[in-house]
Design an enzyme around this catalytic site. Sequence first.
Site, PDB file in Angstrom:
ATOM      1  N   ARG A 167       0.887  -1.176   0.000  1.00 23.54           N
ATOM      2  CA  ARG A 167       0.000   0.000   0.000  1.00 23.54           C
ATOM      3  C   ARG A 167       0.917   1.215   0.000  1.00 23.54           C
ATOM      4  O   ARG A 167       1.712   1.410   0.921  1.00 23.54           O
ATOM      5  CB  ARG A 167      -0.888   0.011   1.245  1.00 23.54           C
ATOM      6  CG  ARG A 167      -1.525   1.379   1.447  1.00 23.54           C
ATOM      7  CD  ARG A 167      -2.604   1.367   2.463  1.00 23.54           C
ATOM      8  NE  ARG A 167      -3.747   0.638   1.950  1.00 23.54           N
ATOM      9  CZ  ARG A 167      -4.991   0.803   2.392  1.00 23.54           C
ATOM     10  NH1 ARG A 167      -5.256   1.674   3.342  1.00 23.54           N
ATOM     11  NH2 ARG A 167      -5.976   0.108   1.891  1.00 23.54           N
ATOM     12  N   HIS A 191      -7.192   0.862  -6.521  1.00 24.25           N
ATOM     13  CA  HIS A 191      -7.361   0.009  -5.338  1.00 24.25           C
ATOM     14  C   HIS A 191      -7.922  -1.344  -5.802  1.00 24.25           C
ATOM     15  O   HIS A 191      -9.063  -1.693  -5.506  1.00 24.25           O
ATOM     16  CB  HIS A 191      -8.312   0.706  -4.351  1.00 24.25           C
ATOM     17  CG  HIS A 191      -8.227   0.187  -2.957  1.00 24.25           C
ATOM     18  ND1 HIS A 191      -7.456  -0.904  -2.595  1.00 24.25           N
ATOM     19  CD2 HIS A 191      -8.832   0.606  -1.800  1.00 24.25           C
ATOM     20  CE1 HIS A 191      -7.589  -1.129  -1.309  1.00 24.25           C
ATOM     21  NE2 HIS A 191      -8.410  -0.231  -0.793  1.00 24.25           N
ATOM     22  N   GLN A 246      -9.611  -3.988  -3.394  1.00 23.00           N
ATOM     23  CA  GLN A 246     -10.936  -3.538  -2.940  1.00 23.00           C
ATOM     24  C   GLN A 246     -11.998  -3.893  -3.982  1.00 23.00           C
ATOM     25  O   GLN A 246     -13.111  -4.324  -3.654  1.00 23.00           O
ATOM     26  CB  GLN A 246     -10.916  -2.015  -2.730  1.00 23.00           C
ATOM     27  CG  GLN A 246     -12.258  -1.415  -2.356  1.00 23.00           C
ATOM     28  CD  GLN A 246     -12.695  -1.800  -0.949  1.00 23.00           C
ATOM     29  OE1 GLN A 246     -11.951  -1.629  -0.003  1.00 23.00           O
ATOM     30  NE2 GLN A 246     -13.912  -2.321  -0.816  1.00 23.00           N
ATOM     31  N   ASP A 274     -17.491   7.380  -1.209  1.00 21.46           N
ATOM     32  CA  ASP A 274     -16.112   7.262  -0.702  1.00 21.46           C
ATOM     33  C   ASP A 274     -15.745   8.613  -0.086  1.00 21.46           C
ATOM     34  O   ASP A 274     -16.478   9.602  -0.240  1.00 21.46           O
ATOM     35  CB  ASP A 274     -15.168   6.890  -1.864  1.00 21.46           C
ATOM     36  CG  ASP A 274     -13.795   6.417  -1.388  1.00 21.46           C
ATOM     37  OD1 ASP A 274     -13.586   6.284  -0.169  1.00 21.46           O
ATOM     38  OD2 ASP A 274     -12.922   6.175  -2.250  1.00 21.46           O
ATOM     39  N   CYS A 324     -16.314   1.532   0.539  1.00 23.40           N
ATOM     40  CA  CYS A 324     -15.153   0.688   0.852  1.00 23.40           C
ATOM     41  C   CYS A 324     -14.745   0.778   2.310  1.00 23.40           C
ATOM     42  O   CYS A 324     -14.065  -0.110   2.823  1.00 23.40           O
ATOM     43  CB  CYS A 324     -13.981   1.062  -0.055  1.00 23.40           C
ATOM     44  SG  CYS A 324     -13.342   2.726   0.257  1.00 23.40           S
ATOM     45  N   ARG A 344     -13.282  -8.360   1.842  1.00 23.16           N
ATOM     46  CA  ARG A 344     -11.849  -8.077   1.644  1.00 23.16           C
ATOM     47  C   ARG A 344     -11.051  -9.333   2.014  1.00 23.16           C
ATOM     48  O   ARG A 344     -10.099  -9.694   1.338  1.00 23.16           O
ATOM     49  CB  ARG A 344     -11.396  -6.902   2.529  1.00 23.16           C
ATOM     50  CG  ARG A 344     -12.065  -5.562   2.260  1.00 23.16           C
ATOM     51  CD  ARG A 344     -11.819  -5.060   0.848  1.00 23.16           C
ATOM     52  NE  ARG A 344     -10.402  -5.015   0.490  1.00 23.16           N
ATOM     53  CZ  ARG A 344      -9.530  -4.067   0.867  1.00 23.16           C
ATOM     54  NH1 ARG A 344      -9.941  -3.074   1.603  1.00 23.16           N
ATOM     55  NH2 ARG A 344      -8.263  -4.114   0.486  1.00 23.16           N
TER      56      ARG A 344
HETATM   57  N1   CP Z   1     -11.046   0.054   2.211  1.00 24.28           N
HETATM   58  C1   CP Z   1      -9.792   0.018   2.685  1.00 24.28           C
HETATM   59  O1   CP Z   1      -8.797  -0.110   1.944  1.00 24.28           O
HETATM   60  O2   CP Z   1      -9.706   0.033   4.034  1.00 24.28           O
HETATM   61  P1   CP Z   1      -8.353   0.222   4.854  1.00 24.28           P
HETATM   62  O3   CP Z   1      -7.794   1.568   4.529  1.00 24.28           O
HETATM   63  O4   CP Z   1      -8.764   0.077   6.293  1.00 24.28           O
HETATM   64  O5   CP Z   1      -7.408  -0.880   4.427  1.00 24.28           O
END
Ligand code: CP
Length: 348
Positions: free
Chosen positions: A117, A144, A147, A241, A282, A310
């Site tokens: 990430r 992403h 996701q 979002d 998300c 997830r």
């Molecule tokens: N949706 C998502 O990626 O959540 P986090 O940032 O908690 O990983």
Amino acid sequence: MKMPSSSATNLKKEGLRHLLKTQDYTKKELNDILELMAMLKEARKENALPQLFKGKSVAMIFEQPSTRTRVSFETAATMLGGHALFLSPKDIHLGSKESLEDTGRVLSRMVDVIMARVDEHSTVAGLAEQASVPVINGLCDWLHPTQIMADLFTMAEHLPEGKSLSDLTVAFVGDATNVTSSLMFACTKFGMTFKHICPERFKAPQKWVEIALDNCEASGGKLVITDNTDEVAGCDIIVADSFYWFGQEDEKELRLSTFIPNYVVTQELMDKAGPDAMFMHCLPANDTRECTREVMESPRSVIFDEAENRLTAQMALLVYFTHHHIQAPTEATLTMHKDKIEGFLKTL
Ligand code: CP
């Protein structure tokens, strides 16, 4: 002393694939991952998960905080018999003392999957450049993808009566985030109608629109870019979002005043969409900004199924990206190594 070959890892790069973006995968391949997700979720429900990641490791690099991505990857690895390592930039050399390419090469000698990430897409792409194990994008400034596998699966779990994925109309209300782009690409690849409902100032860049329109041409999908929230009418799914993310804090006030109140997903907006429209997010969600708590808690909200998926997605991704490399040793090989090592230990 007889030395083995210089690397204990399989460094062959033929057939190696990374998941930097879902756009690199065909609809059939994405469907295969969804099917694998369904099987793994069913096995998990029956507490009967096969140990398909046994003895394997995933290195998880996090430049940003995370609840879902971190916990789901770590738990998925453990549930499938493997191990996950959490690595923050404070723990490792990441493009400063060591190049991204060298980091990717070194980690490839020790783990079976790299998940990252990152702040910028170029970081995850740099890690993948020389890696000889799959690199998975766990969120970057552009995309992403993990996701979106969870999102597609959640949509499939909650399909309206008589509809398939390609029949869906998905409205994303709000900023052009990394989730917007990934959903835009995946939904149009699956032949859905995708609407991005957003103020002109923050609408999706032309580059995204071109990718999505190419997808539509191949799939029969449709793309709508509009600032008119009335466009939610008749949509199957409304997605929200955050209105700003890391690196956009200096635009916070401008963004909040542009998006609020018109682009907040309220009960009124959901009612405009229709009685059967579902709500997705998300997460993490801010229930005083992009959506209301009432919508999040309503029977039409599937946000916690989406969050749980997830984990379903990460299980499938770890298996999908490593199963080609699984070479189970024969009983004879296991016995040979065990006898050899134990024989040596007895001489010490
Ligand atoms: N949706 C998502 O990626 O959540 P986090 O940032 O908690 O990983």
